[in-house]
Write an enzyme that holds these catalytic residues in place. Structure first.
Site, PDB file in Angstrom:
ATOM      1  N   ASP A   1       0.842  -1.202   0.000  1.00  0.00           N
ATOM      2  CA  ASP A   1       0.000   0.000   0.000  1.00  0.00           C
ATOM      3  C   ASP A   1       0.879   1.254   0.000  1.00  0.00           C
ATOM      4  O   ASP A   1       1.632   1.505   0.940  1.00  0.00           O
ATOM      5  CB  ASP A   1      -0.876  -0.050   1.264  1.00  0.00           C
ATOM      6  CG  ASP A   1      -1.770   1.165   1.415  1.00  0.00           C
ATOM      7  OD1 ASP A   1      -1.747   2.070   0.549  1.00  0.00           O
ATOM      8  OD2 ASP A   1      -2.506   1.208   2.424  1.00  0.00           O
TER       9      ASP A   1
ATOM     10  N   ASN B   1      -8.448  10.676 -11.839  1.00  0.00           N
ATOM     11  CA  ASN B   1      -9.283  10.849 -13.041  1.00  0.00           C
ATOM     12  C   ASN B   1      -9.233  12.329 -13.419  1.00  0.00           C
ATOM     13  O   ASN B   1      -8.816  13.174 -12.610  1.00  0.00           O
ATOM     14  CB  ASN B   1     -10.712  10.376 -12.792  1.00  0.00           C
ATOM     15  CG  ASN B   1     -11.299  10.950 -11.516  1.00  0.00           C
ATOM     16  OD1 ASN B   1     -11.536  12.150 -11.431  1.00  0.00           O
ATOM     17  ND2 ASN B   1     -11.498  10.111 -10.514  1.00  0.00           N
TER      18      ASN B   1
ATOM     19  N   VAL C   1      -6.128   3.168  -5.972  1.00  0.00           N
ATOM     20  CA  VAL C   1      -5.087   3.875  -5.232  1.00  0.00           C
ATOM     21  C   VAL C   1      -5.516   5.310  -4.912  1.00  0.00           C
ATOM     22  O   VAL C   1      -5.172   5.852  -3.851  1.00  0.00           O
ATOM     23  CB  VAL C   1      -3.742   3.803  -5.993  1.00  0.00           C
ATOM     24  CG1 VAL C   1      -3.769   4.594  -7.283  1.00  0.00           C
ATOM     25  CG2 VAL C   1      -2.601   4.257  -5.100  1.00  0.00           C
ATOM     26  N   ASP C   2      -6.287   5.907  -5.808  1.00  0.00           N
ATOM     27  CA  ASP C   2      -6.786   7.277  -5.577  1.00  0.00           C
ATOM     28  C   ASP C   2      -7.697   7.308  -4.349  1.00  0.00           C
ATOM     29  O   ASP C   2      -7.600   8.210  -3.507  1.00  0.00           O
ATOM     30  CB  ASP C   2      -7.544   7.726  -6.827  1.00  0.00           C
ATOM     31  CG  ASP C   2      -7.571   9.242  -6.991  1.00  0.00           C
ATOM     32  OD1 ASP C   2      -6.633   9.917  -6.518  1.00  0.00           O
ATOM     33  OD2 ASP C   2      -8.526   9.736  -7.615  1.00  0.00           O
TER      34      ASP C   2
ATOM     35  N   GLY D   1      -5.183  -0.481 -13.152  1.00  0.00           N
ATOM     36  CA  GLY D   1      -6.334  -1.009 -12.431  1.00  0.00           C
ATOM     37  C   GLY D   1      -7.598  -0.837 -13.250  1.00  0.00           C
ATOM     38  O   GLY D   1      -7.760  -1.443 -14.311  1.00  0.00           O
TER      39      GLY D   1
ATOM     40  N   TYR E   1      -8.450   1.389 -15.228  1.00  0.00           N
ATOM     41  CA  TYR E   1      -8.224   1.871 -16.599  1.00  0.00           C
ATOM     42  C   TYR E   1      -7.715   0.789 -17.541  1.00  0.00           C
ATOM     43  O   TYR E   1      -7.619   1.028 -18.746  1.00  0.00           O
ATOM     44  CB  TYR E   1      -7.305   3.089 -16.594  1.00  0.00           C
ATOM     45  CG  TYR E   1      -7.995   4.391 -16.186  1.00  0.00           C
ATOM     46  CD1 TYR E   1      -9.338   4.422 -15.820  1.00  0.00           C
ATOM     47  CD2 TYR E   1      -7.305   5.606 -16.178  1.00  0.00           C
ATOM     48  CE1 TYR E   1      -9.971   5.602 -15.447  1.00  0.00           C
ATOM     49  CE2 TYR E   1      -7.940   6.797 -15.811  1.00  0.00           C
ATOM     50  CZ  TYR E   1      -9.271   6.792 -15.441  1.00  0.00           C
ATOM     51  OH  TYR E   1      -9.887   7.968 -15.086  1.00  0.00           O
TER      52      TYR E   1
HETATM   53  N1  AR6 Z   1      -1.275   1.302  -3.072  1.00  0.00           N
HETATM   54  C1  AR6 Z   1      -0.635   0.977  -4.224  1.00  0.00           C
HETATM   55  N2  AR6 Z   1      -1.276   0.530  -5.327  1.00  0.00           N
HETATM   56  C2  AR6 Z   1      -2.621   0.393  -5.257  1.00  0.00           C
HETATM   57  C3  AR6 Z   1      -3.374   0.707  -4.090  1.00  0.00           C
HETATM   58  C4  AR6 Z   1      -2.643   1.170  -2.959  1.00  0.00           C
HETATM   59  N3  AR6 Z   1      -3.240   1.495  -1.809  1.00  0.00           N
HETATM   60  N4  AR6 Z   1      -4.682   0.463  -4.345  1.00  0.00           N
HETATM   61  C5  AR6 Z   1      -4.767   0.013  -5.610  1.00  0.00           C
HETATM   62  N5  AR6 Z   1      -3.525  -0.045  -6.165  1.00  0.00           N
HETATM   63  P1  AR6 Z   1      -6.302   2.177 -10.122  1.00  0.00           P
HETATM   64  P2  AR6 Z   1      -6.110   3.473 -12.774  1.00  0.00           P
HETATM   65  C6  AR6 Z   1      -3.106  -0.459  -7.516  1.00  0.00           C
HETATM   66  O1  AR6 Z   1      -7.577   1.529 -10.508  1.00  0.00           O
HETATM   67  O2  AR6 Z   1      -6.167   2.159 -13.456  1.00  0.00           O
HETATM   68  C7  AR6 Z   1      -9.690   5.609  -9.661  1.00  0.00           C
HETATM   69  O3  AR6 Z   1     -11.029   5.485  -9.341  1.00  0.00           O
HETATM   70  C8  AR6 Z   1      -4.063  -1.274  -8.360  1.00  0.00           C
HETATM   71  O4  AR6 Z   1      -4.045  -2.637  -7.976  1.00  0.00           O
HETATM   72  O5  AR6 Z   1      -6.192   2.782  -8.771  1.00  0.00           O
HETATM   73  O6  AR6 Z   1      -5.114   4.489 -13.235  1.00  0.00           O
HETATM   74  C9  AR6 Z   1      -9.310   7.008 -10.118  1.00  0.00           C
HETATM   75  O7  AR6 Z   1     -10.032   8.011  -9.467  1.00  0.00           O
HETATM   76  C10 AR6 Z   1      -3.463  -1.046  -9.746  1.00  0.00           C
HETATM   77  O8  AR6 Z   1      -2.359  -1.934  -9.955  1.00  0.00           O
HETATM   78  O9  AR6 Z   1      -5.864   3.352 -11.170  1.00  0.00           O
HETATM   79  C11 AR6 Z   1      -9.583   6.939 -11.576  1.00  0.00           C
HETATM   80  O10 AR6 Z   1     -10.956   7.174 -11.841  1.00  0.00           O
HETATM   81  C12 AR6 Z   1      -2.924   0.376  -9.684  1.00  0.00           C
HETATM   82  O11 AR6 Z   1      -2.888   0.719  -8.284  1.00  0.00           O
HETATM   83  C13 AR6 Z   1      -9.241   5.529 -11.955  1.00  0.00           C
HETATM   84  O12 AR6 Z   1      -9.403   4.758 -10.774  1.00  0.00           O
HETATM   85  C14 AR6 Z   1      -3.763   1.412 -10.407  1.00  0.00           C
HETATM   86  O13 AR6 Z   1      -5.154   1.071 -10.291  1.00  0.00           O
HETATM   87  C15 AR6 Z   1      -7.810   5.400 -12.417  1.00  0.00           C
HETATM   88  O14 AR6 Z   1      -7.569   4.084 -12.857  1.00  0.00           O
END
Ligand code: AR6
Length: 166
Positions: free
Chosen positions: A9, A24, A33-34, A119, A121
């Site tokens: 995390d 986003n 992660v956001d 994730g 996206y």
């Molecule tokens: N620490 C590190 N990595 C993480 C964590 C964490 N706490 N939580 C999730 N991940 P994503 P995107 C990983 O979906 O694809 C949001 O709603 C996750 O497993 O967070 O760029 C935003 O507001 C994955 O490998 O980001 C946008 O609307 C990576 O982080 C949208 O999602 C990215 O997954 C962005 O989508």
């Protein structure tokens, strides 16, 4: 320059100047992660995002970090994967380059990044890892004041993809 991989995390990293979030374009918070970063930072972060208003795909903006024990959050917007023929690689590279540029402009020597676009996206992880590492490294060569980038990977498959590239 140092690029390192960490499993888990990103919000547990207290040793960097800025955490990077995969935002986003409305900077409205969300899941993944956001969501984790906004939860840990508290409502001050969303309030600051509202004042900024938005961020284009491939760009990055910086705010304070609310309750997080780091100085800044850098919000970058990666592309949604739509098959790869819609400029996704250039936009993902741009998101990493702009993140490093914004970090450099605000005196952030150490940054922690997630796997942007990997994730919700839907970016294929192996392809994203190659772009993330190459574009971050290239931007750090151009901005040597950013000395360390730590990639925080949440799951084993993403960690393995980044590890293979490094
Ligand atoms: N620490 C590190 N990595 C993480 C964590 C964490 N706490 N939580 C999730 N991940 P994503 P995107 C990983 O979906 O694809 C949001 O709603 C996750 O497993 O967070 O760029 C935003 O507001 C994955 O490998 O980001 C946008 O609307 C990576 O982080 C949208 O999602 C990215 O997954 C962005 O989508």
């Amino acid at each position: 320059m140092t690029l390192t991989l960490h499993r888990g995390d990103i919000t547990t990293d207290t040793e960097v100047d800025a955490l990077v979030t995969a935002a986003n374009s409305g900077l409205r918070g969300g899941g993944g992660v956001d969501g984790a970063i906004h939860r840990a930072a508290g409502p001050a972060l969303l309030a600051e995002c509202r004042r900024i208003g938005g961020c284009a795909v491939g760009d990055a903006v910086i705010t304070g970090a609310g309750d997080l024990p780091v100085r800044h959050v850098i919000h970058t917007v990666g592309p949604v994967w739509s098959g790869g023929g819609h400029g996704e690689p250039a936009l993902l590279a741009s998101a990493h380059r702009r993140t490093v540029e914004v970090a450099a402009a605000h005196g952030c020597a150490r940054i922690a990044l997630p796997a942007i676009s990997c994730g919700v996206y839907g970016y294929p992880v192996e392809q994203a890892a190659a772009i993330a590492v190459a574009s971050t490294r290239e931007a750090m060569v151009a901005h040597p004041e950013v000395v360390e980038a730590r990639f925080w990977l949440f799951d084993e498959r993403t960690y393995a993809a980044f590890s293979a590239v490094l």
